[in-house]
Write an enzyme that holds these catalytic residues in place. Sequence first.
Site, PDB file in Angstrom:
ATOM      1  N   VAL A  43      93.994-118.539 -69.870  1.00 58.63           N
ATOM      2  CA  VAL A  43      92.913-117.564 -70.136  1.00 58.63           C
ATOM      3  C   VAL A  43      93.441-116.135 -69.973  1.00 58.63           C
ATOM      4  O   VAL A  43      93.247-115.274 -70.843  1.00 58.63           O
ATOM      5  CB  VAL A  43      91.717-117.785 -69.176  1.00 58.63           C
ATOM      6  CG1 VAL A  43      90.695-116.669 -69.324  1.00 58.63           C
ATOM      7  CG2 VAL A  43      91.068-119.127 -69.441  1.00 58.63           C
TER       8      VAL A  43
ATOM      9  N   ASP B 216     100.638-111.897 -61.298  1.00 59.61           N
ATOM     10  CA  ASP B 216     100.556-113.273 -60.813  1.00 59.61           C
ATOM     11  C   ASP B 216     101.482-113.394 -59.609  1.00 59.61           C
ATOM     12  O   ASP B 216     102.523-112.741 -59.543  1.00 59.61           O
ATOM     13  CB  ASP B 216     100.995-114.256 -61.914  1.00 59.61           C
ATOM     14  CG  ASP B 216     100.350-115.614 -61.745  1.00 59.61           C
ATOM     15  OD1 ASP B 216      99.575-116.032 -62.626  1.00 59.61           O
ATOM     16  OD2 ASP B 216     100.628-116.269 -60.712  1.00 59.61           O
TER      17      ASP B 216
ATOM     18  N   PHE C 196      85.182-117.806 -73.874  1.00 60.21           N
ATOM     19  CA  PHE C 196      84.748-119.015 -74.584  1.00 60.21           C
ATOM     20  C   PHE C 196      85.903-119.605 -75.396  1.00 60.21           C
ATOM     21  O   PHE C 196      85.692-120.192 -76.450  1.00 60.21           O
ATOM     22  CB  PHE C 196      83.569-118.688 -75.503  1.00 60.21           C
ATOM     23  CG  PHE C 196      82.343-118.206 -74.765  1.00 60.21           C
ATOM     24  CD1 PHE C 196      81.479-119.100 -74.144  1.00 60.21           C
ATOM     25  CD2 PHE C 196      82.075-116.849 -74.656  1.00 60.21           C
ATOM     26  CE1 PHE C 196      80.361-118.650 -73.443  1.00 60.21           C
ATOM     27  CE2 PHE C 196      80.954-116.390 -73.956  1.00 60.21           C
ATOM     28  CZ  PHE C 196      80.097-117.286 -73.346  1.00 60.21           C
TER      29      PHE C 196
ATOM     30  N   ASN D  78      78.676-124.573 -72.263  1.00 62.43           N
ATOM     31  CA  ASN D  78      79.578-125.730 -72.217  1.00 62.43           C
ATOM     32  C   ASN D  78      78.813-127.029 -71.947  1.00 62.43           C
ATOM     33  O   ASN D  78      79.142-128.079 -72.495  1.00 62.43           O
ATOM     34  CB  ASN D  78      80.664-125.526 -71.160  1.00 62.43           C
ATOM     35  CG  ASN D  78      81.849-124.768 -71.739  1.00 62.43           C
ATOM     36  OD1 ASN D  78      81.900-124.499 -72.934  1.00 62.43           O
ATOM     37  ND2 ASN D  78      82.806-124.421 -70.901  1.00 62.43           N
TER      38      ASN D  78
ATOM     39  N   CYS E  81      87.625-127.716 -68.900  1.00 55.52           N
ATOM     40  CA  CYS E  81      86.351-126.974 -68.851  1.00 55.52           C
ATOM     41  C   CYS E  81      85.109-127.857 -68.786  1.00 55.52           C
ATOM     42  O   CYS E  81      84.331-127.770 -67.840  1.00 55.52           O
ATOM     43  CB  CYS E  81      86.247-126.048 -70.050  1.00 55.52           C
ATOM     44  SG  CYS E  81      87.390-124.676 -69.915  1.00 55.52           S
TER      45      CYS E  81
ATOM     46  N   LYS F 260      84.426-129.985 -65.615  1.00 55.94           N
ATOM     47  CA  LYS F 260      84.256-129.109 -64.446  1.00 55.94           C
ATOM     48  C   LYS F 260      82.929-128.335 -64.539  1.00 55.94           C
ATOM     49  O   LYS F 260      82.174-128.270 -63.567  1.00 55.94           O
ATOM     50  CB  LYS F 260      85.440-128.136 -64.434  1.00 55.94           C
ATOM     51  CG  LYS F 260      85.457-127.124 -63.342  1.00 55.94           C
ATOM     52  CD  LYS F 260      86.850-126.482 -63.227  1.00 55.94           C
ATOM     53  CE  LYS F 260      87.197-125.575 -64.384  1.00 55.94           C
ATOM     54  NZ  LYS F 260      86.760-124.208 -64.281  1.00 55.94           N
TER      55      LYS F 260
ATOM     56  N   LYS G   6      92.824-133.453 -76.343  1.00 58.48           N
ATOM     57  CA  LYS G   6      92.480-133.236 -77.759  1.00 58.48           C
ATOM     58  C   LYS G   6      93.748-132.721 -78.437  1.00 58.48           C
ATOM     59  O   LYS G   6      94.752-132.450 -77.745  1.00 58.48           O
ATOM     60  CB  LYS G   6      91.348-132.229 -77.894  1.00 58.48           C
ATOM     61  CG  LYS G   6      91.703-130.852 -77.361  1.00 58.48           C
ATOM     62  CD  LYS G   6      90.676-129.813 -77.754  1.00 58.48           C
ATOM     63  CE  LYS G   6      91.206-128.425 -77.404  1.00 58.48           C
ATOM     64  NZ  LYS G   6      90.310-127.373 -77.787  1.00 58.48           N
TER      65      LYS G   6
ATOM     66  N   ARG H   8      94.480-132.874 -68.623  1.00 62.36           N
ATOM     67  CA  ARG H   8      93.473-132.927 -67.557  1.00 62.36           C
ATOM     68  C   ARG H   8      92.209-133.642 -68.046  1.00 62.36           C
ATOM     69  O   ARG H   8      91.695-133.327 -69.119  1.00 62.36           O
ATOM     70  CB  ARG H   8      93.124-131.501 -67.087  1.00 62.36           C
ATOM     71  CG  ARG H   8      94.169-130.960 -66.138  1.00 62.36           C
ATOM     72  CD  ARG H   8      93.861-129.552 -65.738  1.00 62.36           C
ATOM     73  NE  ARG H   8      94.129-128.614 -66.835  1.00 62.36           N
ATOM     74  CZ  ARG H   8      93.965-127.297 -66.736  1.00 62.36           C
ATOM     75  NH1 ARG H   8      93.489-126.769 -65.628  1.00 62.36           N
ATOM     76  NH2 ARG H   8      94.252-126.506 -67.751  1.00 62.36           N
TER      77      ARG H   8
HETATM   78  C1  UDX Z   1      85.792-125.732 -74.237  1.00 66.76           C
HETATM   79  C2  UDX Z   1      84.791-124.824 -74.976  1.00 66.76           C
HETATM   80  O1  UDX Z   1      84.711-125.178 -76.360  1.00 66.76           O
HETATM   81  C3  UDX Z   1      85.170-123.369 -74.819  1.00 66.76           C
HETATM   82  O2  UDX Z   1      84.201-122.543 -75.443  1.00 66.76           O
HETATM   83  C4  UDX Z   1      85.237-123.105 -73.336  1.00 66.76           C
HETATM   84  O3  UDX Z   1      85.457-121.790 -73.063  1.00 66.76           O
HETATM   85  C5  UDX Z   1      86.271-123.993 -72.682  1.00 66.76           C
HETATM   86  O4  UDX Z   1      85.893-125.337 -72.899  1.00 66.76           O
HETATM   87  P1  UDX Z   1      88.180-126.795 -74.702  1.00 66.76           P
HETATM   88  O5  UDX Z   1      88.023-127.478 -73.394  1.00 66.76           O
HETATM   89  O6  UDX Z   1      89.471-126.123 -75.002  1.00 66.76           O
HETATM   90  O7  UDX Z   1      87.060-125.652 -74.872  1.00 66.76           O
HETATM   91  O8  UDX Z   1      87.943-127.896 -75.831  1.00 66.76           O
HETATM   92  P2  UDX Z   1      86.907-128.196 -77.021  1.00 66.76           P
HETATM   93  O9  UDX Z   1      87.572-127.981 -78.313  1.00 66.76           O
HETATM   94  O10 UDX Z   1      85.616-127.535 -76.810  1.00 66.76           O
HETATM   95  O11 UDX Z   1      86.751-129.785 -76.832  1.00 66.76           O
HETATM   96  C6  UDX Z   1      86.324-130.331 -75.608  1.00 66.76           C
HETATM   97  C7  UDX Z   1      86.365-131.830 -75.643  1.00 66.76           C
HETATM   98  O12 UDX Z   1      85.329-132.354 -76.452  1.00 66.76           O
HETATM   99  C8  UDX Z   1      87.650-132.454 -76.181  1.00 66.76           C
HETATM  100  O13 UDX Z   1      87.999-133.541 -75.345  1.00 66.76           O
HETATM  101  C9  UDX Z   1      87.286-132.935 -77.563  1.00 66.76           C
HETATM  102  O14 UDX Z   1      88.075-134.016 -77.986  1.00 66.76           O
HETATM  103  C10 UDX Z   1      85.842-133.328 -77.343  1.00 66.76           C
HETATM  104  N1  UDX Z   1      85.026-133.308 -78.567  1.00 66.76           N
HETATM  105  C11 UDX Z   1      84.766-132.139 -79.195  1.00 66.76           C
HETATM  106  C12 UDX Z   1      84.472-134.483 -79.043  1.00 66.76           C
HETATM  107  O15 UDX Z   1      84.665-135.563 -78.468  1.00 66.76           O
HETATM  108  N2  UDX Z   1      83.658-134.440 -80.141  1.00 66.76           N
HETATM  109  C13 UDX Z   1      83.390-133.284 -80.796  1.00 66.76           C
HETATM  110  O16 UDX Z   1      82.659-133.327 -81.781  1.00 66.76           O
HETATM  111  C14 UDX Z   1      83.966-132.102 -80.308  1.00 66.76           C
END
Ligand code: UDX
Length: 424
Positions: A11, A30, A152, A208, A260, A263, A321, A328
């Site tokens: 971040v 840091d 975000f 979230n 995210c 948590k 993903k 994590r």
């Molecule tokens: C998320 C939020 O999107 C972001 O705005 C926030 O600030 C941090 O958390 P991130 O954790 O990087 O971001 O991943 P994101 O792309 O949102 O996906 C989260 C999880 O949902 C992944 O495990 C993804 O595989 C899953 N997912 C997402 C699904 O299972 N189905 C979907 O349709 C979309």
Amino acid sequence: MNILIVGTGYVGTTTGLIFCEMGHKVTGLDLDEHKIRSLQEGNLYFYEPGLEELLKKHIQAQNIAFTNQTEKAIKENDVIFICVGTPKGTDGNADLTFVRKAAESIGQNINTYKVIVTKSTVPVGTVELVTGWIQSKQTAQIPFDVVSNPEFLREGSALQDALNPDRIVIGTESEAARTIMKELYKNFHCPIVETNPKASEMIKYASNSFLALKISYINELSRLCDELGINVNDVSQGIGLDPRIGPQFLRAGMGYGGSCFPKDVNALIQIANEKGRPMTILERVVKVNEEQPLYFIDKIKDALGGELKNKTIAVLGLAFKANTDDTRESPSITLIDRLLEEQANIKVHDPIVNLWPHQCRTVENTISGADAIVICTDWEEYKRINWGNLKPLMKQPYIFDGRNMLEKVQMENLGFYYIGIANY
Ligand code: UDX
């Protein structure tokens, strides 16, 4: 403006570089010397597409520098972003140890009026706490304001998200701080939500949690669709075209993971419980998400004759993903743990993540001699595989697609037994 970023994780580094792009001078602070050295040399120590190029560019142009000299860094900057980690504490709440340390060192070293911004995801009321922690270490009454400005960013597309945000949320009661924040963000073309710190902090958790709710909704629905032989992807498309629902975050799969969602949803549940207003709907969201990889394992087990013992399973994907090296809370890890409990033999592949020394380097090696393939991460490269060529390498041509990324009919035409998540 001279901006200090405290905490040069994913971040902090992304935020700092985006401000460089907008013409500001940035210092990254840091305490981890190893991180500082790596970043100062232009090497990103984590995987995030496009970010390393930007880092090299702004180091060369001297727009960004990294240091572990706390006192000097605080004294020389007027806007300080706190971007340190806020891991899940033992009680489910976010652990604010690092935020507190950052606030206290600001209190010790503050020499002129400063705007201190909380960027890390923090519980409602943290701006107040940070204000108190700074004051507790101040020796002279130098004014400052603390602002909530949540990020975000999504891992894997952090750069694009940070450059083109949907909205910017600024939570402060101070007119002076608001003016400075709006000046900082003046080159961004998106709505700015101006509110108080608590509402700003809530927006992040609520946002979230709502997205997690959409995922658990479609995942639980997918189990019913499976029972009824309905393609859940068609249902997602059909409901997502209603603009009140929207098409995003309706992809059924093995569940959400990452640093995210798990948590933040837990933290909101915790806050709600503490206030005596339980968010029971979110408790179900978590439960459905925990069940989803296990539900998929049951399907795998059924298809393979009720036993996984001594079966060779090729697991494709470790990251939670695609386009990240983050494992994590990855459903893939849950699945692997469970397969090991069932005494299956496991072979693992991920294009980026390397967790074990004996991990396979290629998909070919991974699936050779396997009784089944399980796709856990939606890496683009798995879509492009010439599956027809690989099939003869397998012992049995079973493919379990935990991300619904392949076409059932196409895979069946190649001679695979294909099972997705209600993917017909
Ligand atoms: C998320 C939020 O999107 C972001 O705005 C926030 O600030 C941090 O958390 P991130 O954790 O990087 O971001 O991943 P994101 O792309 O949102 O996906 C989260 C999880 O949902 C992944 O495990 C993804 O595989 C899953 N997912 C997402 C699904 O299972 N189905 C979907 O349709 C979309």
